[in-house]
Design a protein around this motif. Structure first.
Motif, short mmCIF file in Angstrom:
data_model
loop_
_atom_site.label_atom_id
_atom_site.label_comp_id
_atom_site.label_asym_id
_atom_site.label_seq_id
_atom_site.Cartn_x
_atom_site.Cartn_y
_atom_site.Cartn_z
N UNK A 219 90.88 18.99 -26.02
CA UNK A 219 91.78 17.99 -26.58
C UNK A 219 92.74 17.47 -25.51
N UNK A 220 93.20 18.35 -24.63
CA UNK A 220 94.11 17.92 -23.56
C UNK A 220 93.40 16.99 -22.59
N UNK A 221 92.12 17.28 -22.28
CA UNK A 221 91.35 16.38 -21.40
C UNK A 221 91.22 15.00 -22.02
N UNK A 222 90.97 14.98 -23.32
CA UNK A 222 90.81 13.71 -24.01
C UNK A 222 92.12 12.93 -24.01
N UNK A 223 93.23 13.61 -24.23
CA UNK A 223 94.53 12.95 -24.21
C UNK A 223 94.84 12.36 -22.83
N UNK A 224 94.53 13.13 -21.78
CA UNK A 224 94.76 12.64 -20.42
C UNK A 224 93.88 11.45 -20.11
N UNK A 225 92.62 11.49 -20.56
CA UNK A 225 91.71 10.38 -20.32
C UNK A 225 92.18 9.12 -21.05
N UNK A 226 92.66 9.29 -22.27
CA UNK A 226 93.15 8.13 -23.01
C UNK A 226 94.39 7.52 -22.35
N UNK A 227 95.24 8.38 -21.82
CA UNK A 227 96.41 7.87 -21.11
C UNK A 227 95.98 7.09 -19.87
N UNK A 228 94.94 7.57 -19.20
CA UNK A 228 94.42 6.88 -18.02
C UNK A 228 93.81 5.53 -18.39
N UNK A 229 93.09 5.48 -19.51
CA UNK A 229 92.51 4.22 -19.95
C UNK A 229 93.61 3.18 -20.19
N UNK A 230 94.74 3.63 -20.72
CA UNK A 230 95.85 2.71 -20.95
C UNK A 230 96.41 2.14 -19.66
N UNK A 231 96.17 2.79 -18.54
CA UNK A 231 96.69 2.32 -17.26
C UNK A 231 95.69 1.48 -16.46
N UNK A 232 94.52 1.26 -17.03
CA UNK A 232 93.54 0.39 -16.37
C UNK A 232 94.12 -1.03 -16.28
N UNK A 233 94.04 -1.62 -15.10
CA UNK A 233 94.67 -2.93 -14.85
C UNK A 233 93.86 -4.06 -15.48
N UNK A 234 94.56 -5.00 -16.09
CA UNK A 234 93.93 -6.20 -16.66
C UNK A 234 94.70 -7.40 -16.12
N UNK A 284 86.98 -6.40 -15.50
CA UNK A 284 86.38 -7.65 -15.07
C UNK A 284 85.91 -8.44 -16.29
N UNK A 285 85.65 -9.74 -16.15
CA UNK A 285 85.10 -10.49 -17.28
C UNK A 285 83.79 -9.92 -17.80
N UNK A 286 83.00 -9.30 -16.93
CA UNK A 286 81.74 -8.69 -17.38
C UNK A 286 82.00 -7.53 -18.33
N UNK A 320 79.22 -18.28 -28.37
CA UNK A 320 80.62 -18.29 -27.96
C UNK A 320 80.76 -17.81 -26.53
N UNK A 321 80.08 -16.73 -26.18
CA UNK A 321 80.15 -16.20 -24.82
C UNK A 321 79.59 -17.18 -23.80
N UNK A 322 78.61 -17.97 -24.22
CA UNK A 322 78.00 -18.94 -23.29
C UNK A 322 78.85 -20.18 -23.11
N UNK A 323 79.72 -20.49 -24.09
CA UNK A 323 80.48 -21.74 -24.02
C UNK A 323 81.90 -21.57 -23.51
N UNK A 324 82.50 -20.40 -23.72
CA UNK A 324 83.87 -20.18 -23.25
C UNK A 324 83.83 -19.95 -21.74
N UNK A 325 84.58 -20.71 -20.94
CA UNK A 325 84.55 -20.56 -19.49
C UNK A 325 84.97 -19.15 -19.06
N UNK A 326 84.20 -18.61 -18.11
CA UNK A 326 84.50 -17.27 -17.58
C UNK A 326 85.43 -17.38 -16.39
N UNK A 327 86.54 -16.66 -16.38
CA UNK A 327 87.45 -16.74 -15.22
C UNK A 327 86.80 -16.16 -13.98
N UNK A 328 87.17 -16.72 -12.85
CA UNK A 328 86.61 -16.24 -11.57
C UNK A 328 87.49 -15.13 -11.03
#
Length: 328
Positions: A219-234, A284-286, A320-328
């Motif tokens: 459970x502690x590993x899962x909590x740490x992983x979830x905290x890390x996911x929250x820090x992924x840059x967007x 990434x957009x992908x 929708x995915x084909x028509x919305x412009x993908x950011x570079x």
């Protein structure tokens, strides 16, 4: 005040990537030939979301849910949904104790870290509604008392297609509580041949231990992983891309109901977890494209005339995915 989360360091990324690889290897040992579905199920696990598995009987939906639950060293329970299942059978009930002359609460099976709701759409709408508070607020209210559920808490539900006899369609409000809706497709010939070979050699998917599935994360590993996911840059353009995709579903001619803001935040969460599972510290957009269908398909409703023409929700999302412009 700066609320931006601290960026992930390279050692953190590498360490968590190794954890994700162990989990995927564990589940793939029993769920044969479906690596992408397994990765999406783990995406829900690390994005702190519930997952709905839908397809015809016999494709491994319950096995997948059980295998994911068994990889985490927490408590998991399985609920078999049937038409006569009562809400108290899910959440728990207060019973008068003759010995103590007082009422005692007997917790239901939802008081676990991972709850497998098998064939959820075979229960009555009243029983299905018992999960609304559980899934959204992670608590149970019985006799005026609120009882929090353990953390982490995830519902992994399976359902048969609504055309099957004895099923009740899940309401939109409950579907929206699921972060992902995954379809478990029939295997191709080579995959099915591999399944038969494994069974011929003695493989039994009901015995997860014999198949090599072991708890590899606590459970502690899962909590740490979830905290890390929250820090992924967007980056800002990727945030805008998510918003544009969801807004495009609201104006799509084939849809009478598009994705809500909850759907946009869900897509953000799944894209971050998907990137994290790939060993990257940024989205990434992908990543957004890879998770758009399972995150949004159950939040959209087709117009009846379009559905009669044989058009599916995934086909509309592809447009929708084909028509919305993908950011570079």
């Amino acid at each position: 005040m700066n609320d931006t989360p601290a960026p992930l360091s390279q050692p953190e990324v590498q360490g968590f990537a190794a954890l994700a690889a162990r989990l995927a290897e564990n589940v793939n040992a029993v769920v044969l030939g479906k690596p992408e579905v397994v990765r999406l199920a783990l995406t829900a696990l690390f994005a702190q979301g519930h997952v709905l598995l839908e397809d015809v009987p016999g494709v491994g939906k319950t096995t997948l849910a059980r295998a994911v639950a068994a990889t985490v060293q927490g408590q998991w329970r399985r609920i078999q949904f049937t038409p006569d299942l009562l809400p108290s059978d899910v959440s728990g009930v207060t019973i008068f104790n003759q010995a103590t002359r007082g009422f005692e609460f007997h917790p239901g099976p939802v008081f676990a870290n991972i709850v497998i709701a098998d064939e959820i759409n075979r229960a009555s709408p009243k029983t299905q509604s018992a999960l609304l508070e559980v899934m959204e607020e992670r608590q149970v209210s019985v006799e005026g008392a609120r009882r929090p559920l353990p953390e982490p808490f995830i519902v992994a539900a399976t359902q048969n297609p609504v055309e099957y006899e004895g099923t009740y369609p899940l309401p939109e409000a409950q579907l929206d509580r699921f972060l992902l809706k995954l379809t478990v497709p029939l295997p191709n010939r080579d995959e099915e041949l591999g399944v038969l070979r494994a069974h011929h050699a003695g493989f039994d998917p009901r015995d997860l231990g014999a198949a090599g599935v072991r708890p590899v994360a606590g459970v502690a590993d899962l909590a740490a992983a979830r905290e890390a996911v929250g820090r992924v840059h967007v980056a800002e353009p990727v945030l805008g891309y998510i918003v544009d995709l969801c807004r495009a579903t609201r104006t799509a001619p084939a849809l009478e109901l598009g994705a809500s803001p909850r759907g946009a935040t869900g897509l953000l969460s799944t894209a971050k977890a998907w990137a994290w599972l790939a060993g990257r510290d940024h989205v990434t957009p992908d990543d957004v494209k890879a998770t758009a269908r399972p995150t949004l398909r159950h939040r959209l409703r087709l117009r009846p005339e379009v559905e009669l023409e044989g058009v599916g929700v995934d086909m509309v999302l592809d447009t929708v995915l084909a028509t919305v412009p993908t950011p570079r």
